[in-house]
Design a protein around this motif. Sequence first.
Motif, short mmCIF file in Angstrom:
data_model
loop_
_atom_site.label_atom_id
_atom_site.label_comp_id
_atom_site.label_asym_id
_atom_site.label_seq_id
_atom_site.Cartn_x
_atom_site.Cartn_y
_atom_site.Cartn_z
N LEU A 188 -4.82 -3.20 -0.73
CA LEU A 188 -3.61 -3.30 -1.55
C LEU A 188 -3.44 -4.72 -2.10
O LEU A 188 -3.08 -4.89 -3.28
N TYR A 189 -3.73 -5.72 -1.28
CA TYR A 189 -3.57 -7.11 -1.73
C TYR A 189 -4.49 -7.41 -2.90
O TYR A 189 -4.05 -7.99 -3.92
N TRP A 220 7.05 -6.48 1.81
CA TRP A 220 5.88 -5.85 2.43
C TRP A 220 5.72 -6.35 3.87
O TRP A 220 5.59 -5.56 4.82
N TYR A 258 1.05 -15.57 0.77
CA TYR A 258 0.31 -14.48 0.12
C TYR A 258 0.17 -14.67 -1.38
O TYR A 258 -0.61 -13.95 -2.03
N ARG A 264 -4.28 -3.07 4.10
CA ARG A 264 -3.57 -4.26 3.62
C ARG A 264 -4.44 -5.07 2.66
O ARG A 264 -3.97 -5.53 1.62
N ARG A 312 6.03 -11.52 -7.40
CA ARG A 312 5.03 -11.30 -6.35
C ARG A 312 5.51 -11.81 -5.01
O ARG A 312 5.21 -11.22 -3.97
N ASP A 338 6.39 -4.27 7.32
CA ASP A 338 5.10 -3.92 7.91
C ASP A 338 4.94 -4.49 9.32
O ASP A 338 4.38 -3.83 10.20
N LEU A 363 7.77 -9.20 -3.61
CA LEU A 363 6.99 -8.03 -3.22
C LEU A 363 6.32 -8.24 -1.87
O LEU A 363 6.39 -7.39 -0.98
N HIS A 364 5.67 -9.40 -1.69
CA HIS A 364 5.00 -9.67 -0.43
C HIS A 364 5.99 -9.89 0.72
O HIS A 364 5.71 -9.52 1.86
N SER A 397 9.11 -13.91 7.01
CA SER A 397 8.56 -13.05 5.97
C SER A 397 8.56 -13.76 4.61
O SER A 397 7.61 -13.64 3.84
N GLY A 450 5.36 -14.68 2.57
CA GLY A 450 5.29 -14.20 1.19
C GLY A 450 4.79 -15.29 0.26
O GLY A 450 4.02 -15.02 -0.67
#
Length: 448
Positions: free
Chosen positions: A362-363, A324, A344, A359, A317, A328, A320-321, A337, A341
Amino acid sequence: MKPRPSKRVAFVGVPTSQEAKRDTPIHQDLTEEEEEEEGEHTRRPSCMFTAWNELVIWFSVTFYVADLCLDLWVCAAHFDAGRPRSAWFIFFCILLPNLYAGYKSLQWYLRAHEILPIRRPSVWIIRVLFFPISPILRYMDAWIYGRRARQNWHNHNLAQERKNFENYLVENAEVALLRLVIIFLEDAPIVVLNLAQLLETPPGMWAMIPEGKPDPEIVRFGSVIAKLSCTMTLGVVHYMSCNKLAWHLANSQGKKTQDADSPSTKDTWENNKGVLSWTAEVTIYCWQLLAITSRVVAYALFWVVHFGLLWVPILVRWMLHTLWIYFDVAEMSLVNSIAFGGVYLFSFVTTSPGRQILRITLYYVITFGEHIIIAIIWHFGAPDNYFHTYGIGVMFGGTAGGVLFLTLYYSCCHPDKETVWIRQKLREVQEKARARRESRTADQLELP
């Protein structure tokens, strides 16, 4: 190639030295005669840096120091209880995020030095000395700018007041970001560790040890409650409040450069468009408290069942974040980032202005999917645990309650609630219904 990240965290870009000089307000002291010429009904605006702003700064410093001392105390309690692995884990959770915050703070100072050089060696010595606890220095910088703004207001120097207040907002937004990273990369793993150990210990075993020192379970429970209810949740509320003001400042600066003589842009700070109301902050607090609690409980449940595999969902995860956020947000660097992450993993926070509906959707789709998997693993992996039912209930109930308060915030308490996606869609539906009614009425009138 991504653009260079801004020195100002929540701002569109860094002005060049020429732009900084051009946009710097000219020192203007209004005399009594000049104020009378403005008109009899012209009112002097209130001071931008209020007593509440100053109180928030000192409360934030107090919470930061208290949180750091609490973590060190919990670390020492684990050493005393004969759990060196847990103690060293807590120690590195304290050390690494604060080193990252010091690195980012010094990087921002160096970028600001490129625009407005500081030649006093004492300033840089202090910044290096405060490297491991850089938020304290940032809070002091914000307080100094705020006091200067208040002094300029008393001296009727409104141009310099606005300049210092904008610098206060910049410092406040930057320290809010530093605290956000520290909170979720330091406090969140410690809370997961303490909560997992509490889940493995039935409440009947919580007692006082013979030496008279508090039992580690009592220390862990107090640490979990204090961090969830105060440090972590209030840190997110502070971050969101600061970024609302900062984005509003950047937007007002852009309008000012487009039309400097427009009266609507001349008094952008007289409206409260970027200020969160009390109801908005309370709603955000409830949203984040429930959402963060559900995420902490989820990882604690997985820790109890499969501690050796906990790194798998966290790493997947986190990556992934990170990807993203990196693709983004245009100005987000790879290091930032990665930091966001990690944030998140436990909470959704806005990283760029604009609509957040996709956003957020999706989250929470990812979050609900992960919670379902963890609930299945917990149900079959620890069926005899004392907290078996409570764990699943808190995990899903916290997420559902967080979504409820999130919806309430964006539909009723958002500063720009009239432009929120839900309200816009509702207005479009109402306009289409009204157009259909008018069309049917017109057709009926045309009939013979």
